[in-house]
Scaffold this motif. Structure first.
Motif, PDB file in Angstrom:
ATOM      1  N   ALA A  94      36.533  18.693  62.580  1.00 12.02           N
ATOM      2  CA  ALA A  94      36.937  19.154  61.249  1.00 12.02           C
ATOM      3  C   ALA A  94      37.875  18.152  60.586  1.00 12.02           C
ATOM      4  CB  ALA A  94      37.629  20.514  61.357  1.00 12.02           C
ATOM      5  N   PRO A  95      37.821  18.043  59.256  1.00 13.15           N
ATOM      6  CA  PRO A  95      38.756  17.159  58.553  1.00 13.15           C
ATOM      7  C   PRO A  95      40.168  17.734  58.552  1.00 13.15           C
ATOM      8  CG  PRO A  95      37.441  18.385  56.975  1.00 13.15           C
ATOM      9  CD  PRO A  95      36.890  18.714  58.326  1.00 13.15           C
ATOM     10  N   VAL A  96      41.143  16.836  58.484  1.00 11.78           N
ATOM     11  CA  VAL A  96      42.551  17.211  58.379  1.00 11.78           C
ATOM     12  C   VAL A  96      42.998  16.985  56.940  1.00 11.78           C
ATOM     13  CG1 VAL A  96      44.904  16.633  59.089  1.00 11.78           C
ATOM     14  CG2 VAL A  96      43.071  16.720  60.793  1.00 11.78           C
ATOM     15  N   TYR A  97      43.569  18.012  56.331  1.00 15.60           N
ATOM     16  CA  TYR A  97      44.023  17.953  54.949  1.00 15.60           C
ATOM     17  C   TYR A  97      45.547  17.865  54.903  1.00 15.60           C
ATOM     18  CZ  TYR A  97      39.356  19.559  53.511  1.00 15.60           C
ATOM     19  OH  TYR A  97      38.008  19.667  53.294  1.00 15.60           O
ATOM     20  N   MET A  98      46.052  16.921  54.108  1.00 13.13           N
ATOM     21  CA  MET A  98      47.481  16.805  53.835  1.00 13.13           C
ATOM     22  C   MET A  98      47.646  16.372  52.384  1.00 13.13           C
ATOM     23  SD  MET A  98      48.780  14.723  57.236  1.00 13.13           S
ATOM     24  CE  MET A  98      50.503  14.750  56.780  1.00 13.13           C
ATOM     25  N   LEU A  99      48.826  16.630  51.826  1.00 13.82           N
ATOM     26  CA  LEU A  99      49.117  16.124  50.492  1.00 13.82           C
ATOM     27  C   LEU A  99      48.919  14.607  50.492  1.00 13.82           C
ATOM     28  CD1 LEU A  99      50.164  17.439  47.810  1.00 13.82           C
ATOM     29  CD2 LEU A  99      52.410  16.547  48.434  1.00 13.82           C
ATOM     30  N   GLU A 100      48.345  14.084  49.431  1.00 13.27           N
ATOM     31  CA  GLU A 100      48.015  12.654  49.391  1.00 13.27           C
ATOM     32  C   GLU A 100      49.237  11.786  49.684  1.00 13.27           C
ATOM     33  OE1 GLU A 100      45.648   9.472  46.543  1.00 13.27           O
ATOM     34  OE2 GLU A 100      46.427  11.327  45.669  1.00 13.27           O
ATOM     35  N   SER A 101      50.379  12.107  49.081  1.00 12.49           N
ATOM     36  CA  SER A 101      51.583  11.312  49.314  1.00 12.49           C
ATOM     37  C   SER A 101      52.087  11.461  50.745  1.00 12.49           C
ATOM     38  CB  SER A 101      52.680  11.706  48.324  1.00 12.49           C
ATOM     39  OG  SER A 101      52.933  13.100  48.379  1.00 12.49           O
ATOM     40  N   GLU A 102      51.804  12.597  51.386  1.00 16.08           N
ATOM     41  CA  GLU A 102      52.233  12.781  52.773  1.00 16.08           C
ATOM     42  C   GLU A 102      51.370  11.974  53.730  1.00 16.08           C
ATOM     43  OE1 GLU A 102      54.788  13.215  54.269  1.00 16.08           O
ATOM     44  OE2 GLU A 102      55.082  15.322  54.837  1.00 16.08           O
ATOM     45  N   ILE A 103      50.112  11.781  53.395  1.00 15.94           N
ATOM     46  CA  ILE A 103      49.269  10.906  54.215  1.00 15.94           C
ATOM     47  C   ILE A 103      49.864   9.500  54.232  1.00 15.94           C
ATOM     48  CG2 ILE A 103      47.005   9.806  54.398  1.00 15.94           C
ATOM     49  CD1 ILE A 103      45.796  12.390  53.241  1.00 15.94           C
TER      50      ILE A 103
END
Length: 342
Positions: free
Chosen positions: A114-123
């Motif tokens: 499964a993909p992992v989702y995070m806020l773009e700036s947190e990535i």
């Protein structure tokens, strides 16, 4: 008192009767929403992950450390709910980059696909922190604010080890709505404990997945670290006030008890930080003190080196806030920062 475990003054807000299962076990806390208390190898003992059943599979919210006991809890929890980590997970959402929330994400992704989702700036932030083997900036930050170099280097060895990030991370956008069980949840940015932390608000069911933003029996650590943007306490308090009146009847936090009174707990946290600012100010009224000196006065008892770093970061955030308010001032020399009352 431990800045990660410290009890804020408890007023009228009481814990829920939900989520009272032992560490390592899973329990339903709303229809189709299950809390898994994932064991972690730090004094907080466990992090609460949430497993949400949907038509397209299971959504996992936060992961725990990359840690054997935590992985065993995930496997047992999935079995008890009748689904397979290998086949039935549709997405993994990580609320922020701290290792008790992000640490097992790579393992869960490798297990589930499964993909992992995070806020773009947190990535971007997670990559900058966890893929950077140069810890000199972290060391100098602590030393410049008063911690002795030997203690700092020992603390750094335990705190800034590398963390294996998921290979596939998908960017979340602030305000985006995600399918979550039978409804939708809005991504709400929640700075303070971490600059790029998010919480998830399911307005239809009046549920807030609160991460480490609003906790009940402990106060979230709001610290100033080398990678932290300026004024973390200001941004934390602004964020709390913006969430105070959200339509929420169930708060599902990352640590500690589940509770129901979001507005009451926000008011308690704001009052706590005002009281803490007063404590910090009193410590610098008699002359300049380093943040580390102040932290040893305010957080007095039995802290590990790891916890001393959190105490220093939180003290620095409060002292900087006093400067912002005009109640204190920075006194800087070439190699040391002190604060004194204005």
């Amino acid at each position: 008192m431990n800045p990660e475990r410290e009890s804020a003054k408890i007023g009228p807000v009481s814990p829920s009767r939900l989520g009272t299962q032992p560490v390592g076990e899973v329990a339903e806390v709303a229809e189709g929403v299950h809390q898994l208390k994932v064991p972690i190898p730090i004094p907080l003992v466990y992090v609460s992950a949430y497993l949400v059943e949907g038509d397209d599979g299971w959504t996992l919210i936060d992961t725990g450390f990359d840690y054997g006991e935590g992985k065993a809890a995930w496997e047992a929890g999935a079995r008890s709910l009748g689904f397979g980590l290998e086949s039935d997970v549709s997405r993994i959402i990580v609320t922020h980059f701290h290792p008790d929330h992000l640490g097992a994400a790579r393992w869960l992704q490798e297990t589930s696909g499964a993909p992992v989702y995070m806020l773009e700036s947190e990535i971007r932030n997670a990559r900058a922190v966890w893929e950077n083997r140069d810890t000199s900036r972290f060391v100098e930050h602590l030393v410049r604010h008063g911690m002795d170099r030997e203690t700092t280097e020992r603390a750094t060895a335990s705190m800034r080890t590398s963390l294996a990030l998921p290979e596939k991370m998908v960017a979340l956008e602030e305000g985006e709505e995600l399918p979550l069980g039978p409804g939708m949840a809005r991504v709400v940015r929640a700075p303070g404990h971490a600059d790029h932390q998010v919480v998830l608000h399911d307005e239809g069911r009046r549920i807030l997945f609160a991460a480490d933003h609003v906790l009940l029996k402990i106060t979230p650590n709001v610290g100033l670290w080398p990678e932290t943007a300026p004024n973390p306490l200001l941004r934390y308090e602004e964020s709390l006030r913006s969430m105070r009146d959200l339509p929420v009847e169930l708060v599902l936090p990352g640590h500690g008890p589940i509770f129901h009174d979001l507005r009451g707990r926000v008011d308690e946290l704001l009052a706590h930080h005002e009281e803490r600012l007063g404590e910090m100010l009193r410590e610098v009224e008699d002359g300049p003190r380093t943040p580390f000196e102040v932290s040893r006065k305010v957080f007095r008892y039995g802290l590990s080196i790891y916890e001393r770093c959190f105490a220093l970061a939180e003290t620095l955030a409060h002292l900087d806030h006093l400067v912002l308010q005009g109640r204190a001032e920075r006194v800087e020399s070439e190699d040391l920062v002190r604060f004194r009352a204005s």
